[in-house]
Each structure stands twice: as C-alpha cells, then as structure tokens.
Design a protein around this motif. Structure first.
Motif, mmCIF file in Angstrom:
data_model
loop_
_atom_site.group_PDB
_atom_site.id
_atom_site.type_symbol
_atom_site.label_atom_id
_atom_site.label_comp_id
_atom_site.label_asym_id
_atom_site.label_seq_id
_atom_site.Cartn_x
_atom_site.Cartn_y
_atom_site.Cartn_z
ATOM 1 N N UNK A 123 0.840 -1.194 0.000
ATOM 2 C CA UNK A 123 0.000 0.000 0.000
ATOM 3 C C UNK A 123 0.877 1.247 0.000
ATOM 4 N N UNK A 124 0.960 1.898 -1.138
ATOM 5 C CA UNK A 124 1.756 3.127 -1.269
ATOM 6 C C UNK A 124 0.868 4.329 -1.589
ATOM 7 N N UNK A 125 -0.430 4.221 -1.304
ATOM 8 C CA UNK A 125 -1.352 5.299 -1.670
ATOM 9 C C UNK A 125 -1.026 6.622 -0.986
ATOM 10 N N UNK A 132 4.862 1.516 -7.109
ATOM 11 C CA UNK A 132 4.731 0.133 -6.643
ATOM 12 C C UNK A 132 5.771 -0.182 -5.579
ATOM 13 N N UNK A 133 6.986 0.307 -5.772
ATOM 14 C CA UNK A 133 8.070 0.098 -4.819
ATOM 15 C C UNK A 133 8.761 1.428 -4.577
ATOM 16 N N UNK A 148 11.187 3.510 5.299
ATOM 17 C CA UNK A 148 10.228 2.670 4.596
ATOM 18 C C UNK A 148 10.738 1.231 4.640
ATOM 19 N N UNK A 149 9.845 0.285 4.943
ATOM 20 C CA UNK A 149 10.262 -1.112 5.007
ATOM 21 C C UNK A 149 9.116 -2.020 4.560
ATOM 22 N N UNK A 150 9.432 -3.272 4.377
ATOM 23 C CA UNK A 150 8.427 -4.251 3.968
ATOM 24 C C UNK A 150 8.314 -4.355 2.463
ATOM 25 N N UNK A 151 7.142 -4.804 1.996
ATOM 26 C CA UNK A 151 6.955 -5.085 0.574
ATOM 27 C C UNK A 151 7.115 -3.880 -0.335
ATOM 28 N N UNK A 161 10.728 -9.825 -1.334
ATOM 29 C CA UNK A 161 9.439 -9.510 -0.722
ATOM 30 C C UNK A 161 8.931 -10.742 0.018
ATOM 31 N N UNK A 162 9.486 -10.952 1.196
ATOM 32 C CA UNK A 162 9.100 -12.085 2.023
ATOM 33 C C UNK A 162 8.890 -11.590 3.444
#
Length: 196
Positions: A123-125, A132-133, A148-151, A161-162
């Motif tokens: 979610x980058x809204x 996307x990244x 910023x971290x995670x997917x 992306x795990x």
C-alpha cells in the motif's frame, strides 16, 4: 487471516477466531501458490487435520518453493504428496474467489475455503504518484527523516518480498529512528540485522 480493516488487537483476535472456525469446518481446501507461504500452510493443515481435510495446492511454476534450493522443493513435493495433498503445478489461473478457482483452460476447482498465498500489493497510496516500490537507502530511509520497510521498500542490498525480510526491515527501521534523533550512526540493512 486478518484483513485491512482491523486496527485493534481485539478486532484482530475476532478475525483470527472466525478464520479458525472456517478452517475447522472446511473439508476441501484450495491453496493458491506453491511458494514458502502456500507450502507451509498446506503442510500445517495436513499435519494437524490428518486425513479429515482434502488440500489442493495450485501453482503455475513446475516446482514448489522456487526461491529455495531445488532439493527443498523436491522434498516439499514428496512430503506433501505422501500426505495426500493434490498438487496442481504448471497450472495457470484465470480467476479465483472465496470458494473456487478457474484455470486458463476453463477448468474449475471448488472448495469450502480458498487461501490466496501469492504476494499482495504493498500500500503506497499515501505517497505521491503511488509507486509500486520505493527506493530506499541501505539504512531504509526514503528521505532524511522518513523510513520505509516491507513489501514496498526496495533497498539496494536486498529486495526480497518475504515476511522474514519485512520483519527484519521493520525491526531495523525501528532501531534507526532513535539513532537518527540522537545523531548516531544508522544501522545498515541487511548487514546489521543481528543488532535488531
């Protein structure tokens, strides 16, 4: 599993209880994706429920857990097959819902419960342009004072992306916030993961 609307521990607990009840009642389970999450979920279900539940695992890949060594995928395939899991590898999906999936050739599989285990979209809204990244530094910074971290994070050193990586990135970013405020050297990902 929890959805996107749960914001408190009580809501999460309720969501998990409902998910557990659905799993207990299901006799036919469909798992979409043969990566680490899908394989682990299938193994946990057939190990716990033994022969009471029929599990089908679907993936477009010719092998399971493709990010792991080949021998790991072969072992997972052998173990799951021995436990009665119906493996549908090299199977391209057209669509799916809560009780079925449809393959590209039109074949439909139905189930009491469907688990979608392939990666969701980050979610980058809240970011301008909703990329996307997000490119981050090795200290997981987007800007001088934002992490910023995670997917959604795309660090220069490791961008898998795990869940494991997301958890480690989260811990490292959390440790870096007070370090930044105190003017200390920031931890680097993945090199300083043992510091988290």
């Amino acid at each position: 599993t929890a959805g996107t609307s749960e914001t408190t521990l009580a809501e999460l607990e309720t969501s998990w209880k409902i998910a557990h009840q659905k799993l207990n009642a299901a006799k036919r389970i469909l798992i979409l994706d043969g990566g680490a999450v899908g394989v682990e979920l299938a193994a946990e279900i057939v190990d716990h429920y033994d022969h009471d539940t029929h599990v089908t695992l679907v993936d477009a890949s010719p092998s399971l857990v493709p990010l792991f060594p080949k021998a790991t995928g072969e072992y997972a395939k052998m173990w799951l097959t021995q436990k009665g899991v119906d493996l549908r590898l090299r199977s391209m999906l057209k669509s799916w819902n809560d009780t079925s999936c449809t393959f590209q050739d039109g074949t439909v599989l139905t189930a009491d419960l469907v688990y979608v285990c392939f990666g969701g979209k980050g979610n980058t809204t809240m970011l301008q342009g909703s990329p996307k990244r997000v490119a981050v530094s090795d200290s997981l910074q987007m800007t001088d004072n934002q992490f910023c971290c995670g997917d959604v994070a795309f660090p220069p050193t490791e961008a898998n992306q795990q869940a494991f990586h997301a958890e480690m990135q989260g811990k490292l970013a959390a440790r870096n916030v007070p370090r930044l405020a105190q003017g200390q050297t920031l931890l680097k990902y993945p090199y300083d993961m043992t510091e988290t």
